[in-house]
Design an enzyme around this catalytic site. Structure first.
Site, short mmCIF file in Angstrom:
data_model
loop_
_atom_site.label_atom_id
_atom_site.label_comp_id
_atom_site.label_asym_id
_atom_site.label_seq_id
_atom_site.Cartn_x
_atom_site.Cartn_y
_atom_site.Cartn_z
N LYS A 184 0.82 -1.22 0.00
CA LYS A 184 0.00 0.00 0.00
C LYS A 184 0.86 1.28 0.00
O LYS A 184 2.07 1.23 0.24
CB LYS A 184 -0.93 -0.03 1.22
CG LYS A 184 -1.95 -1.19 1.16
CD LYS A 184 -2.97 -1.08 2.27
CE LYS A 184 -3.97 -2.22 2.20
NZ LYS A 184 -5.05 -2.06 3.22
N GLU A 230 -9.72 -10.97 -7.37
CA GLU A 230 -8.79 -9.84 -7.21
C GLU A 230 -7.63 -9.93 -8.21
O GLU A 230 -7.20 -8.91 -8.75
CB GLU A 230 -8.29 -9.79 -5.76
CG GLU A 230 -9.41 -9.42 -4.79
CD GLU A 230 -9.02 -9.44 -3.32
OE1 GLU A 230 -9.88 -9.13 -2.48
OE2 GLU A 230 -7.85 -9.75 -3.01
N TYR A 254 -12.61 -2.24 -3.78
CA TYR A 254 -13.13 -2.28 -2.41
C TYR A 254 -14.65 -2.14 -2.37
O TYR A 254 -15.21 -1.77 -1.32
CB TYR A 254 -12.48 -1.17 -1.58
CG TYR A 254 -11.08 -1.52 -1.09
CD1 TYR A 254 -10.84 -2.63 -0.28
CD2 TYR A 254 -9.98 -0.72 -1.42
CE1 TYR A 254 -9.57 -2.95 0.19
CE2 TYR A 254 -8.70 -1.02 -0.95
CZ TYR A 254 -8.51 -2.14 -0.14
OH TYR A 254 -7.26 -2.44 0.32
N ASN A 263 -2.14 0.28 6.65
CA ASN A 263 -1.63 -0.97 7.24
C ASN A 263 -0.73 -1.76 6.30
O ASN A 263 -0.62 -2.98 6.40
CB ASN A 263 -2.80 -1.81 7.79
CG ASN A 263 -3.77 -2.26 6.72
OD1 ASN A 263 -3.64 -1.90 5.55
ND2 ASN A 263 -4.74 -3.06 7.11
N HIS A 298 -2.36 -5.44 1.69
CA HIS A 298 -3.65 -6.12 1.54
C HIS A 298 -3.38 -7.55 1.11
O HIS A 298 -2.45 -7.79 0.34
CB HIS A 298 -4.52 -5.43 0.47
CG HIS A 298 -5.68 -6.27 0.06
ND1 HIS A 298 -6.86 -6.30 0.77
CD2 HIS A 298 -5.83 -7.18 -0.95
CE1 HIS A 298 -7.69 -7.17 0.20
NE2 HIS A 298 -7.09 -7.71 -0.85
P1 CMP Z 1 -7.61 -4.37 3.69
O1 CMP Z 1 -7.21 -5.75 4.10
O2 CMP Z 1 -7.02 -3.86 2.43
O3 CMP Z 1 -9.21 -4.31 3.56
C1 CMP Z 1 -9.95 -3.13 3.80
C2 CMP Z 1 -9.12 -1.99 4.27
O4 CMP Z 1 -9.82 -0.92 4.85
C3 CMP Z 1 -8.19 -2.46 5.38
O5 CMP Z 1 -7.21 -3.34 4.88
C4 CMP Z 1 -7.69 -1.13 5.91
O6 CMP Z 1 -6.66 -0.58 5.10
C5 CMP Z 1 -8.93 -0.22 5.73
N1 CMP Z 1 -9.60 0.10 6.97
C6 CMP Z 1 -9.69 1.33 7.51
N2 CMP Z 1 -10.39 1.32 8.64
C7 CMP Z 1 -10.78 0.05 8.84
C8 CMP Z 1 -11.56 -0.60 9.86
N3 CMP Z 1 -12.07 0.07 10.89
N4 CMP Z 1 -11.75 -1.94 9.76
C9 CMP Z 1 -11.24 -2.63 8.70
N5 CMP Z 1 -10.51 -2.05 7.70
C10 CMP Z 1 -10.28 -0.74 7.78
#
Ligand code: CMP
Length: 139
Positions: free
Chosen positions: A10, A127, A50, A113, A116
């Site tokens: 990311k 995906e 998403y 984070n 993904h």
């Molecule tokens: P990802 O695994 O890419 O899937 C959805 C993304 O939304 C997650 O990682 C985070 O980057 C983002 N995100 C932001 N806030 C939240 C939250 N409260 N719970 C889950 N995903 C979140």
């Protein structure tokens, strides 16, 4: 069985020049990068990718974040690739992630984070197909 999963490095990680460090952790976990490209996601791509989260309160921020800088989209291959990748990524929230995981080591927040990873074989296929043509994947 040898399977495939889909990964994104990311914008928070590419900004800190962590593409190699994150990829090394994936490889050390037994995953093989069989496709990889650095892209700037468009708003349409991020919203489409998403779409499952579009009713969530964090959706607009997530789309803004994912289009804020380059990402590296990858196809990873290995024994039980989806589960193995989820193990090495760690929990979505880095505060809850185990020591030694990518998110514990590098993530800045629950949103930023660092990585993904697909959550099922079915979603991995969807995906992978979203970002890669078959000829771009070389196993
Ligand atoms: P990802 O695994 O890419 O899937 C959805 C993304 O939304 C997650 O990682 C985070 O980057 C983002 N995100 C932001 N806030 C939240 C939250 N409260 N719970 C889950 N995903 C979140």
């Amino acid at each position: 069985a040898t399977t495939r999963t889909f990964s994104i490095i990311k914008p928070d990680a590419t900004r800190r020049n962590l593409t190699g460090a994150v990829t090394a952790m994936l490889e050390e976990a037994g995953l093989r990068v069989v496709a990889s490209k650095r892209i700037r996601m468009t708003r349409e791509q991020a919203e489409g990718f998403y779409a499952v989260h579009k009713e969530r309160p964090f959706f607009n921020d997530l789309v803004a974040f994912m289009t804020s800088g380059p990402v590296v989209v990858q196809v990873l291959e290995g024994e039980n690739a989806v589960a193995r990748n989820r193990e090495v990524m760690g929990a979505t929230n880095p505060d809850a992630a185990d020591e030694g995981t990518i998110r514990k080591t590098y993530a800045e927040s629950i949103e930023a984070n660092s990585v993904h990873g697909s959550d099922s074989d079915e979603n991995a296929k969807i995906e992978i197909d979203f970002f890669f043509k078959p000829e771009e994947i070389v196993g």
